[in-house]
Design an enzyme around this catalytic site. Sequence first.
Site, short mmCIF file in Angstrom:
data_model
loop_
_atom_site.label_atom_id
_atom_site.label_comp_id
_atom_site.label_asym_id
_atom_site.label_seq_id
_atom_site.Cartn_x
_atom_site.Cartn_y
_atom_site.Cartn_z
N SER A 1 30.55 3.76 -24.76
CA SER A 1 30.05 3.63 -25.97
C SER A 1 28.46 4.22 -26.21
O SER A 1 28.21 5.23 -26.01
CB SER A 1 30.54 2.30 -26.82
OG SER A 1 30.25 2.31 -28.15
N ASP B 1 23.60 4.16 -17.90
CA ASP B 1 23.70 5.57 -17.64
C ASP B 1 24.26 6.34 -19.19
O ASP B 1 24.49 5.35 -19.98
CB ASP B 1 24.98 5.82 -16.92
CG ASP B 1 24.58 5.34 -15.52
OD1 ASP B 1 23.58 4.77 -15.34
OD2 ASP B 1 25.22 5.71 -14.28
N HIS C 1 22.18 -3.14 -19.13
CA HIS C 1 21.13 -3.98 -18.55
C HIS C 1 19.85 -4.22 -19.43
O HIS C 1 19.72 -3.54 -20.56
CB HIS C 1 20.53 -3.60 -17.22
CG HIS C 1 21.58 -3.32 -16.16
ND1 HIS C 1 21.60 -4.08 -14.96
CD2 HIS C 1 22.81 -2.40 -15.92
CE1 HIS C 1 22.85 -3.57 -14.32
NE2 HIS C 1 23.38 -2.73 -15.03
#
Length: 409
Positions: free
Chosen positions: A378, A191, A267
């Site tokens: 981050s 995200d 991911h």
Amino acid sequence: MAASLGRWCWHFLREDGRWRTSRLHCENTSLSHFLLSFWKVPLQAINTDARKMHTAPARTLFLLRPLPILLATGGGYLGYRQYEKYRERELEKLGLEIPPKLAGHWEVALYKSVPTRLLSRAWGRLNQVELPHWLRRPVYSLYIWTFGVNMKEAAVEDLHHYRNLSEFFRRKLKPQARPVCGLHSVISPSDGRILNFGQVKNCEVEQVKGVTYSLESFLGPRTYMEDLPLPPASSCDSFRNQLVTQEGNELYHCVIYLAPGDYHCFHSPTDWTVSHRRHFPGSLMSVNPGMARWIKELFCHNERVVLTGDWKHGFFSLTAVGATNVGSIRIYFDQDLHTNSPRYSKGSYNDFSFVTHANKEGVPMRKGEHLGEFNLGSTIVLIFEAPKDFNFRLKAGQKIRFGEALGSL
């Protein structure tokens, strides 16, 4: 009385052990005021072998108070910075393009002098402190309200389930909360918000529009040797040729910023094989878009973990960039990785190869497979090789979620 003291001052003389006073006319009023302030300083007696002397204590007449001065200076500087940001926003509303105003060397050096690594380690330990059962809901609710967290997507919505802040930051999602796009070859690994994307030109990568950093400084040299200082940069064409393995291909990049309220796991963005990991110890400065516009080569200053390997079109890399309070970067299949550790010094790097005699290829990753996690939020940077007809399906500044398409051929 003040008027008379403004016209007269006392002059002390010492003769034969007795004090004698004489009045001298002070024509300069400012000088008389200075002498008046000096007159108010108490006299101290000092014993010596020769005589007993009366002197004023050794102190400044005007006491400097460092804390108010520091607060006033810092507040003024922050106010000036906020005014500049407000002015830039107003000009952008008018459709005017604002050239980036970069921080000076002294500003970067001053920022890097802040012990962000130590503070981040302290924050990490604080996050692991188990909260009392009655305190969990108010603490997590405040965080949810502040950063706009959508807990309906979490695998466990009950806030009492999370024993500490670290578990809450690393919460898992419901299985169907992020469907993985199967139509496109590269998906978003996390995200976040798209800061920049496009083709790499002249071995310079844009962290935001108009602010670039060196590709070789960011990835490091292609010769994988452990614990060596960074060598001088080679020519741009030479380094690019080391990355581009297939004729007719180009290098592409994409920068995704994870805000504190975003899902903190990342991911695999495609089907690829990870063959090498390089860990750069470094600073832990903030990587929010405002800082990325202000500090050139911000991502090269910060601690980061570079995973490199190959996909069907050649070279592929994913870099997890650390930030303030994000000293902990975890890669699930790499148990030897320890980020923000005091044993590693800035300006160096350490390598680890996943290619061994028993495993000739490395670590295979499927698109959408769990890869790692941050402790807060981050930045993820993708740099990869692809044919010239590769197209991004993005807009700069847009919000994106893990599993959504980044681009394809």
